[in-house]
Design a protein around this motif. Structure first.
Motif, PDB file in Angstrom:
ATOM      1  N   MET B 107       4.811 -15.746 -11.292  1.00 52.24           N
ATOM      2  CA  MET B 107       3.489 -15.557 -10.723  1.00 52.24           C
ATOM      3  C   MET B 107       3.526 -14.588  -9.539  1.00 52.24           C
ATOM      4  O   MET B 107       4.580 -14.320  -8.969  1.00 52.24           O
ATOM      5  N   ALA B 111      -0.449 -15.707  -5.160  1.00 52.56           N
ATOM      6  CA  ALA B 111      -1.155 -16.682  -5.995  1.00 52.56           C
ATOM      7  C   ALA B 111      -1.602 -17.894  -5.196  1.00 52.56           C
ATOM      8  O   ALA B 111      -0.868 -18.400  -4.352  1.00 52.56           O
ATOM      9  N   GLN B 113      -2.689 -21.675  -5.923  1.00 47.66           N
ATOM     10  CA  GLN B 113      -2.461 -22.543  -7.072  1.00 47.66           C
ATOM     11  C   GLN B 113      -2.716 -24.005  -6.730  1.00 47.66           C
ATOM     12  O   GLN B 113      -2.301 -24.492  -5.678  1.00 47.66           O
ATOM     13  N   SER B 117      -5.869 -25.203 -11.157  1.00 42.80           N
ATOM     14  CA  SER B 117      -6.290 -23.803 -11.087  1.00 42.80           C
ATOM     15  C   SER B 117      -5.141 -22.904 -10.651  1.00 42.80           C
ATOM     16  O   SER B 117      -4.177 -23.356 -10.026  1.00 42.80           O
ATOM     17  N   TYR B 118      -5.289 -21.665 -11.013  1.00 42.27           N
ATOM     18  CA  TYR B 118      -4.330 -20.635 -10.587  1.00 42.27           C
ATOM     19  C   TYR B 118      -5.133 -19.368 -10.378  1.00 42.27           C
ATOM     20  O   TYR B 118      -6.009 -19.019 -11.169  1.00 42.27           O
ATOM     21  N   SER B 119      -4.820 -18.682  -9.318  1.00 42.85           N
ATOM     22  CA  SER B 119      -5.559 -17.448  -9.060  1.00 42.85           C
ATOM     23  C   SER B 119      -4.699 -16.459  -8.289  1.00 42.85           C
ATOM     24  O   SER B 119      -4.056 -16.814  -7.301  1.00 42.85           O
ATOM     25  N   ASP B 120      -4.681 -15.252  -8.770  1.00 38.42           N
ATOM     26  CA  ASP B 120      -4.101 -14.147  -7.996  1.00 38.42           C
ATOM     27  C   ASP B 120      -4.930 -12.905  -8.277  1.00 38.42           C
ATOM     28  O   ASP B 120      -6.025 -13.005  -8.838  1.00 38.42           O
ATOM     29  N   ILE B 177       2.008 -18.968 -17.170  1.00 35.77           N
ATOM     30  CA  ILE B 177       1.155 -19.743 -16.266  1.00 35.77           C
ATOM     31  C   ILE B 177       0.371 -20.755 -17.097  1.00 35.77           C
ATOM     32  O   ILE B 177       0.263 -21.917 -16.744  1.00 35.77           O
ATOM     33  N   ASN B 327       0.993 -24.390 -15.647  1.00 33.24           N
ATOM     34  CA  ASN B 327       1.913 -24.461 -14.504  1.00 33.24           C
ATOM     35  C   ASN B 327       3.106 -25.377 -14.773  1.00 33.24           C
ATOM     36  O   ASN B 327       3.534 -26.136 -13.902  1.00 33.24           O
TER      37      ASN B 327
END
Lengths: 163, 354
Positions: B107, B111, B113, B117-120, B177, B327
């Motif tokens: 990742m 990021a 996380q 949820s996960y966000s980058d 991911i 994840n």
């Protein structure tokens, strides 16, 4: 030549045999038992297959029913005094066994959701055996019928001349 | 007839031996195959796409290998925690319990996380659990900056028969991911297999509907008998998934209420991948075959995907194969027989990652 060969084979009960009603009844009963076992097994397999349907699995019981029980019952009730001999019957049963196992195997693969080209071997081998058996049965039966008619005609004419 | 019993015995043994071999060939014996050789002209048109994908994939694999050791130690034992927390609110931020997941996959360093949820800068994934049709349905809403992050991978990085691995293991080894099971191409001997721009199988199957993923990330559902794999490759296809059927096409449900895949007529665990908009996707996995979750019919799955805004939705391998990993955590409850919760080994995955 062919007739004489057939007759000599018939003497040995290889291609044609004298009608044996208890044997035909026994075959019909065995075929029925195998069909019932296959029908029950197929129903149980389908029950635990989470709704995945396979014609090959469900209808596998039809092969011994249509291939053994019904013909045996028909032969038993027919007026013919002969029935197929050991060799064609053995080939016929081998063919049906191959087709039945192939049907079950294909059904199991269908339910699992997979394929294998080896399943074709069952259909080809089973088909070849049953067709070979049928080819051996038919001429034998026809020739046997003709020779019996001829013998009957000769017997009738000799009876008349004696009179 | 002489030796009748011996003849029967030999025949029975031969039939049994062949059946055993066929069963082993179907389920056990491993065979690795090589890709289809495509004409140079076709290959050139997709070389650039394939190169991009391969570079990204090898980078992900390398990074995943480095991180796999620490990831193993940081993986939580219970898989249900993320799903349970996701049930109430998909976008809620999580407490320190989810921070142990940091470091999974390849990742981005920026990021953000949580367990759901996960966000980058390039990838945004939000996991939500729905309860519909007496079934738990897990939905990952994915927004990407580029289609290169939507990927596929083979078990053991090899294309072949009976080459399998669990979805979670493949997700881990590829630094995914988010991952779901693929089409289990290895269970069949026909149907197109195109992955990361490389054509592995081009044998069409009658009536087979495939999902084609193009280099720009767009989805299209095609019928194998209507277009060749080589043609699709020339058009810019990067991935072809061959299971089906197509559930939603042009925003309309493409299956009828009584239509089912193959001969599966009952509600079952399902896996679906859908496109909502440009680079906006849904990964949907449902439970099933258990007391708590009945499972979905294809029509229910299609209606559900449509209700979430799917313009194109496609059914992937389901039943015991259905699995979603986010994840590093297995999100759903995969089961083959309904009694034991266990991941099935499959041929391939579809995943989001670097």
């Amino acid at each position: 030549m062919f007739t004489s060969a057939t007759e000599s084979a018939a003497k040995k009960n290889i291609l044609i045999a004298a009608k044996d009603v208890p044997l035909l009844r026994k075959r019909a009963f065995r075929g029925l038992l195998i069909s019932l076992a296959l029908a029950a097994g197929g129903a149980v397999y389908e029950h635990f297959s989470h709704g995945v349907w396979s014609c090959a699995m469900v209808y596998a019981f039809m092969i011994p029913l249509a291939g053994v029980t019904l013909p045996s019952m028909l032969l038993e009730r027919s007026p013919k005094r002969t029935m197929p001999g050991e060799l064609p019957v053995l080939l016929w049963h081998f063919g049906l066994a191959v087709l039945t196992v192939g049907s079950l195997f294909s059904g199991a693969l269908e339910i699992y959701g997979t394929t294998n080209s080896l399943t074709r071997v069952y259909w080809w081998a089973g088909g070849l055996l049953t067709v070979s058996a049928a080819l051996l049965m038919l001429p034998g039966m026809l020739n046997a019928g003709k020779s019996t008619e001829k013998k009957d005609q000769i017997r009738r004419s000799s009876d008349r001349s004696n009179l | 007839m002489r030796h009748r019993k011996w003849i029967i015995l030999i025949f029975s043994a031969a039939l049994l031996a062949f059946t055993l071999y066929a069963a082993l060939d179907t389920f056990v014996l491993t065979r690795v195959y090589t890709p289809v050789t495509v004409s140079e002209a076709l290959t050139q048109s997709t070389a650039a796409q394939a190169e991009n994908t391969d570079v990204a994939q090898s980078a992900a694999s390398d990074a995943a290998a480095e991180e796999s050791a620490e990831t193993k130690s940081s993986r939580r034992g219970k898989k249900t925690s993320s799903a349970a927390s996701a049930e109430t609110e998909g976008t809620s931020s999580q407490d320190s319990g989810s921070t142990s997941l940091l470091g999974f996959g390849n990742m981005s360093s920026s990021a953000v996380q949580t367990a759901v949820s996960y966000s980058d800068a390039n990838i945004s994934v939000t996991l939500t659990t729905y309860r519909q049709y007496d079934t738990d349905i897990y939905v990952a809403d994915v927004q990407l900056s580029s289609a290169e992050y939507l990927k596929t991978a083979f078990a053991q990085n090899a294309y072949g028969k009976n080459v399998t691995d669990t979805t979670s293991s493949m997700a881990q080894s590829n630094g995914a991911i988010l991952a779901v099971n693929g089409d289990y191409y290895g269970a069949r001997e026909s149907g197109y297999v195109l992955r990361s721009g490389v054509l592995y199988r081009n044998t069409a199957k009658k009536g087979q509907e495939d999902l084609v993923i193009y280099a720009d990330g767009s989805f299209e559902i095609i019928k194998e008998t209507e277009v060749s794999a080589e043609e699709l490759l020339a058009r810019g296809a990067v991935q072809i998934l061959s299971f089906g059927p197509g559930l939603v096409a042009d925003g309309q449900i493409a299956v009828t209420a009584d239509e089912e895949v193959g001969r599966a007529m009952a509600s079952n665990p399902r896996t679906c991948i859908a496109q909502v908009d440009e680079l906006h996707y849904l990964f949907i996995v449902s439970d099933g075959r258990t007391d708590s979750s009945e499972g979905l019919s294809l029509y229910q799955l299609a209606a559900f995907a449509q209700s979430l805004g799917a313009k194109t939705a496609y059914n992937l391998d389901g039943g015991g194969s259905s699995a979603m990993v986010f994840n590093g955590e297995l999100i759903n409850n995969p089961t083959t027989n309904g009694s034991s919760i266990k991941e099935r080994k499959v041929s391939d995955i579809v995943y989001i990652g670097y």
